[in-house]
Enzyme design. Structure first.
Site, PDB file in Angstrom:
ATOM      1  N   HIS A   1     104.529 -25.378 134.852  1.00  0.00           N
ATOM      2  CA  HIS A   1     104.773 -24.087 135.513  1.00  0.00           C
ATOM      3  C   HIS A   1     105.446 -24.207 136.860  1.00  0.00           C
ATOM      4  CE1 HIS A   1     100.909 -24.209 133.250  1.00  0.00           C
ATOM      5  NE2 HIS A   1     101.519 -23.265 132.577  1.00  0.00           N
TER       6      HIS A   1
ATOM      7  N   GLY B   1     100.905 -11.871 145.496  1.00  0.00           N
ATOM      8  CA  GLY B   1     100.923 -11.766 144.040  1.00  0.00           C
ATOM      9  C   GLY B   1     102.345 -11.737 143.497  1.00  0.00           C
TER      10      GLY B   1
ATOM     11  N   ARG C   1     108.072 -10.755 146.665  1.00  0.00           N
ATOM     12  CA  ARG C   1     107.535 -10.658 148.023  1.00  0.00           C
ATOM     13  C   ARG C   1     107.545 -12.045 148.680  1.00  0.00           C
ATOM     14  NH1 ARG C   1     103.263  -6.440 149.841  1.00  0.00           N
ATOM     15  NH2 ARG C   1     105.220  -5.322 149.680  1.00  0.00           N
TER      16      ARG C   1
ATOM     17  N   ARG D   1     109.633 -19.391 135.208  1.00  0.00           N
ATOM     18  CA  ARG D   1     109.091 -18.054 134.929  1.00  0.00           C
ATOM     19  C   ARG D   1     109.281 -17.085 136.092  1.00  0.00           C
ATOM     20  NH1 ARG D   1     104.764 -17.634 130.679  1.00  0.00           N
ATOM     21  NH2 ARG D   1     105.015 -19.532 129.480  1.00  0.00           N
TER      22      ARG D   1
ATOM     23  N   ARG E   1      95.657 -16.528 150.120  1.00  0.00           N
ATOM     24  CA  ARG E   1      96.174 -15.397 149.345  1.00  0.00           C
ATOM     25  C   ARG E   1      96.391 -14.220 150.284  1.00  0.00           C
ATOM     26  NH1 ARG E   1      96.615 -11.479 145.738  1.00  0.00           N
ATOM     27  NH2 ARG E   1      95.022  -9.861 145.605  1.00  0.00           N
TER      28      ARG E   1
ATOM     29  N   GLY F   1      97.249 -10.427 149.746  1.00  0.00           N
ATOM     30  CA  GLY F   1      97.423  -9.475 148.659  1.00  0.00           C
ATOM     31  C   GLY F   1      97.078  -8.057 149.040  1.00  0.00           C
ATOM     32  N   SER F   2      96.962  -7.253 148.009  1.00  0.00           N
ATOM     33  CA  SER F   2      96.544  -5.872 148.233  1.00  0.00           C
ATOM     34  C   SER F   2      95.253  -5.628 147.454  1.00  0.00           C
ATOM     35  CB  SER F   2      97.633  -4.897 147.785  1.00  0.00           C
ATOM     36  OG  SER F   2      97.857  -5.039 146.405  1.00  0.00           O
TER      37      SER F   2
ATOM     38  N   GLU G   1      90.157  -6.368 143.898  1.00  0.00           N
ATOM     39  CA  GLU G   1      91.450  -6.975 143.577  1.00  0.00           C
ATOM     40  C   GLU G   1      91.242  -7.840 142.336  1.00  0.00           C
ATOM     41  OE1 GLU G   1      90.262 -10.316 144.015  1.00  0.00           O
ATOM     42  OE2 GLU G   1      92.035 -10.879 145.168  1.00  0.00           O
ATOM     43  N   MET G   2      92.160  -8.775 142.052  1.00  0.00           N
ATOM     44  CA  MET G   2      92.074  -9.448 140.753  1.00  0.00           C
ATOM     45  C   MET G   2      92.275 -10.968 140.798  1.00  0.00           C
ATOM     46  SD  MET G   2      93.999  -6.520 138.468  1.00  0.00           S
ATOM     47  CE  MET G   2      93.075  -6.826 136.969  1.00  0.00           C
TER      48      MET G   2
ATOM     49  N   SER H   1      95.761  -0.977 149.665  1.00  0.00           N
ATOM     50  CA  SER H   1      96.937  -0.253 149.155  1.00  0.00           C
ATOM     51  C   SER H   1      96.565   1.072 148.512  1.00  0.00           C
ATOM     52  CB  SER H   1      97.667  -1.113 148.127  1.00  0.00           C
ATOM     53  OG  SER H   1      96.818  -1.399 147.038  1.00  0.00           O
ATOM     54  N   ASP H   2      95.299   1.203 148.139  1.00  0.00           N
ATOM     55  CA  ASP H   2      94.842   2.459 147.541  1.00  0.00           C
ATOM     56  C   ASP H   2      93.335   2.553 147.746  1.00  0.00           C
ATOM     57  OD1 ASP H   2      95.339   0.254 145.333  1.00  0.00           O
ATOM     58  OD2 ASP H   2      93.613   1.392 144.665  1.00  0.00           O
TER      59      ASP H   2
ATOM     60  N   ARG I   1     102.105   1.335 157.557  1.00  0.00           N
ATOM     61  CA  ARG I   1     102.253   0.318 156.500  1.00  0.00           C
ATOM     62  C   ARG I   1     102.918  -0.927 157.063  1.00  0.00           C
ATOM     63  NH1 ARG I   1     103.314   4.577 152.892  1.00  0.00           N
ATOM     64  NH2 ARG I   1     105.566   4.506 153.100  1.00  0.00           N
TER      65      ARG I   1
END
Ligand code: HPA
Length: 233
Positions: A5, A21, A25, A44, A88, A90-91, A180-181, A204-205, A218
């Site tokens: 990868h 993520g 970005r 990828r 990391r 992220g959002s 998040e994930m 972000s939300d 932002r």
């Protein structure tokens, strides 16, 4: 040497890697903040770059979305490329009324609904936590910058579109600040290799309100999150 990868050669990647993520970005951040930038990965389209920030070598690479994706890239960075720290950036979705859009959440730890840590066959539940060294420095930098930040637990979920609409409320009731994930798998992988990891999130939300924010706000918090991460490198 490369992996299935990542086509980078050993030495192409800095000891500290910042991971948004979104690979585009990563490209934008590398081109905006780093000098002497070169791209080390395009497999990828998971773009990765190394350059110089304030005299220090630092890399920025996309992680993709979800624990399987960050699990692959962080495993290879720690195991094959001599990376010592992954941050990391992220959002997340806010789970608490007092946490607003564009606030920063610095994850002290992460809960999960994923089976990611079952691979270690531990005789119990693995608590995925950030590196205290990185966490402490990040908090100090956030304070210095005067941004609104929160430090605490988070939930890394395998599911974005959850069939059970109350699942986020349950995590919120246990004090999780945001959803998040990726963080859980990153923290677990870092623990497995005895390396360091941190997760910094911009809200972000919100899962508790329908608030909106201005473009200026932002920009300000996004820049602050990036600068905090870069200064940790
Ligand atoms: N859920 C999961 N992951 C996220 C969210 C969310 O609401 N917002 C940003 N990342």
């Amino acid at each position: 040497m490369s992996t299935p990868h990542n086509e980078a050669k050993r030495g192409d990647i800095a000891k500290t890697v910042l991971m948004p993520g979104d690979p585009l970005r990563a490209k934008f951040l590398a081109e905006t903040y780093l000098e002497d930038v070169h791209q080390f990965n395009g497999v990828r389209n998971m773009l990765g770059y190394t350059g110089i920030y304030k005299g220090k070598k630092v890399s920025i690479m996309g992680s993709g979305m979800g624990m399987p994706s960050i699990g692959i890239y962080s495993y290879e960075l720690f195991n094959e490329y001599g990376v010592e720290s992954i941050i990391r950036i992220g959002s997340c979705g806010s789970l608490q009324k007092n946490i607003h859009l564009r606030d920063i959440i610095i994850a002290q730890g992460a809960c999960t609904d994923s089976r990611f840590a079952h691979q270690y066959e531990l005789p119990g539940t693995f608590s995925a936590i950030s590196s205290f060294e990185l966490l402490e420095k990040a908090v100090h930098l956030a304070k210095e910058k005067g941004v609104t930040y929160h430090v605490g637990n988070t939930i890394s979920s395998d599911i974005f579109y959850h069939a059970d609409a109350t699942s986020s409320e349950k995590w919120a009731s246990m004090g999780c600040l945001g959803v998040e994930m990726e963080a859980y798998a990153l923290f677990a992988t870092a623990a497995y290799f005895k390396k360091k990891a941190l997760t910094i999130l911009t809200v972000s939300d919100s899962l508790v309100s329908n608030e909106e924010t201005t473009a200026q706000e932002r920009e300000k918090t996004f820049t602050a999150m990036m600068e905090i991460a870069l200064e940790l490198a």
